[in-house]
Design a protein around this motif. Structure first.
Motif, PDB file in Angstrom:
ATOM      1  N   ASN A 166       0.789  -1.213   0.000  1.00 61.36           N
ATOM      2  CA  ASN A 166       0.000   0.000   0.000  1.00 61.36           C
ATOM      3  C   ASN A 166       0.830   1.276   0.000  1.00 61.36           C
ATOM      4  N   SER A 167       2.120   1.138   0.219  1.00 63.45           N
ATOM      5  CA  SER A 167       2.933   2.343   0.328  1.00 63.45           C
ATOM      6  C   SER A 167       3.059   3.044  -1.019  1.00 63.45           C
ATOM      7  N   ALA A 168       2.779   4.347  -1.013  1.00 64.02           N
ATOM      8  CA  ALA A 168       2.787   5.118  -2.254  1.00 64.02           C
ATOM      9  C   ALA A 168       4.170   5.154  -2.878  1.00 64.02           C
ATOM     10  N   THR A 169       5.198   5.286  -2.026  1.00 61.14           N
ATOM     11  CA  THR A 169       6.554   5.374  -2.579  1.00 61.14           C
ATOM     12  C   THR A 169       6.976   4.043  -3.190  1.00 61.14           C
ATOM     13  N   ASP A 170       6.566   2.929  -2.554  1.00 61.77           N
ATOM     14  CA  ASP A 170       6.864   1.616  -3.132  1.00 61.77           C
ATOM     15  C   ASP A 170       6.194   1.457  -4.488  1.00 61.77           C
ATOM     16  N   SER A 171       4.937   1.887  -4.544  1.00 62.79           N
ATOM     17  CA  SER A 171       4.208   1.799  -5.809  1.00 62.79           C
ATOM     18  C   SER A 171       4.923   2.602  -6.886  1.00 62.79           C
ATOM     19  N   LEU A 172       5.360   3.813  -6.505  1.00 65.11           N
ATOM     20  CA  LEU A 172       6.064   4.671  -7.453  1.00 65.11           C
ATOM     21  C   LEU A 172       7.334   3.983  -7.941  1.00 65.11           C
ATOM     22  N   ARG A 174       7.930   0.802  -8.110  1.00 61.38           N
ATOM     23  CA  ARG A 174       7.558  -0.296  -9.019  1.00 61.38           C
ATOM     24  C   ARG A 174       7.258   0.250 -10.413  1.00 61.38           C
ATOM     25  N   ILE A 175       6.509   1.353 -10.440  1.00 60.56           N
ATOM     26  CA  ILE A 175       6.154   1.939 -11.743  1.00 60.56           C
ATOM     27  C   ILE A 175       7.406   2.395 -12.478  1.00 60.56           C
ATOM     28  N   LYS A 176       8.296   3.038 -11.737  1.00 60.42           N
ATOM     29  CA  LYS A 176       9.534   3.523 -12.363  1.00 60.42           C
ATOM     30  C   LYS A 176      10.356   2.357 -12.898  1.00 60.42           C
ATOM     31  N   ARG A 178       9.290  -0.542 -13.873  1.00 61.11           N
ATOM     32  CA  ARG A 178       8.646  -1.070 -15.086  1.00 61.11           C
ATOM     33  C   ARG A 178       8.934  -0.171 -16.276  1.00 61.11           C
ATOM     34  N   GLN A 179       8.886   1.160 -16.036  1.00 58.75           N
ATOM     35  CA  GLN A 179       9.141   2.109 -17.112  1.00 58.75           C
ATOM     36  C   GLN A 179      10.571   1.947 -17.628  1.00 58.75           C
TER      37      GLN A 179
END
Lengths: 231, 141
Positions: A166-172, A174-176, A178-179
């Protein structure tokens, strides 16, 4: 109380009621009650406006009738004067005065209805906007509760708990990641493509001086001079 | 507003995404409250929730909850968000309950192109925003 104040009270109240989901909070229930009350008041105002419009139409008709009667009697008065019947003319003129008096009363009533209708319309627009704002607030709060529930469910499914996923920074991150992976893949694909099309070999040949690395101004001038000398 | 308007927007987004150069999935999240969920490819962690009423089309993305904010830095973060608000294109910070959000609103008469632009920009802004405020958040466990 202004609408913004009302909304602020609702969200503040919701946020301070510890341990209770905002959607179940007293303040949201109050807001929902307020919406119901406002909708009822709005309906009443609309009904009021309809009856005022109807009454105004009645007065409009009276005003029109009186105007016509005045014109008609003015004609009669002129005819009586033409015939030299001063007494009859005076009688008609008195009648006209009565009509004019009545007309000014009816016009006053009509103006009153106009003013009332305008202010009712304004009130209706305002309360429609207020209801929309309150509706939006409640629906946004409810949606948020549902989204949170869905998120909790999703993270429980993934990790058995709702901690790090749920952590926003972790999600960010992960997205980075993947990018970055996508960009790397694209770069690799481009490299492969340029290899296949021989760009790479050409570059190597140029570097080694085997292939002319492109003509310069002076080399072209030399060539042109040579051509001229031959001709 | 009616569910039809929302469904019409959802269809518009699905049909026009390729011409706009984005890739997204659109589904009904909550038929009762008429909320659609839009996920941009590779950014599924931050879906965008869309509702529509007579006054506006509202697109919301949830950033994080209060529990992720470092309590000592909370006031500073909120102030930073307020100050950033004006310079962020088309989106703004807000808070619903204990959730910090970013949202953008459009006229219900906006075109699908404008809506797609809004969604793309909101998604970009969300990533930028989290990056920008990450110093105020608790260290990930």
């Amino acid at each position: 109380m202004g609408i913004f104040n009302k909304l602020l009270t609702a969200v503040r109240g919701g946020a301070t009621e510890v341990g209770e989901a905002i959607v179940d909070s007293q303040s949201i229930r109050i807001l929902e009650q307020e919406i119901r009350d406002s909708k009822k008041a709005l309906n009443d105002a609309k009904t009021g406006l309809t009856s005022i419009m109807a009454e105004k139409m009645g007065v409009d008709r009276k005003v029109k009738d009186l105007g016509e009667k005045i014109k008609e009697h003015e004609g009669y008065a002129i005819q009586a004067m033409d015939k030299g019947d001063e007494n009859l003319a005076l009688e008609i003129a008195t009648k006209i005065a009565e009509f004019e008096h009545e007309l000014s009363i009816q016009q006053g009533i009509r103006d009153g209805y106009d003013t009332k209708a305008v202010s009712l319309k304004k009130m209706i627009r305002q309360s429609e906007r207020n209801i929309q704002a309150m509706d939006r607030e409640v629906s946004v709060v409810k949606t948020t509760a549902k989204v949170q529930k869905a998120n909790d469910l999703a993270s429980a499914k993934f990790s058995g708990s709702n901690s790090s996923l749920n952590s926003a920074t972790d999600s960010l991150e992960r997205i980075k990641a993947r990018q970055q992976k996508r960009e790397d893949q694209a770069a690799a694909a481009m490299e492969l493509h340029s290899d296949e099309s021989g760009d790479d070999l050409q570059a190597k040949l140029k570097n080694a001086g085997i292939v002319d690395s492109g003509s310069s101004g002076s080399s072209i001038l030399d060539r042109l001079k040579k051509q001229k000398g031959q001709s | 507003m009616s569910t039809e308007k929302l469904e019409q927007l959802m269809k518009g987004l699905t049909d026009n995404q390729t011409s706009h150069g984005v890739s997204l999935s659109v589904e009904m999240f909550d038929a009762d409250d008429k909320v659609a969920c839009i996920k941009l490819e590779d950014r599924e962690e931050f879906p965008i929730y869309m509702t529509v009423d007579e006054g506006q089309i509202l697109c919301i993305s949830y950033l994080f909850g209060d529990e992720q904010v470092d309590p000592d830095k909370r006031t500073a973060m909120v102030e930073a968000m307020l100050m950033m608000n004006v310079s962020i294109p088309l989106s703004a910070f807000s808070k619903i309950g204990d959730q910090y959000i970013m949202f953008g609103a459009l006229s219900p008469k906006a075109s699908i192109d404008e809506l797609l632009h809004e969604i793309e920009l909101l998604s970009d802004n969300v990533l930028e925003a989290i990056e920008a405020v990450s110093d105020y958040l608790k260290e990930a466990a």
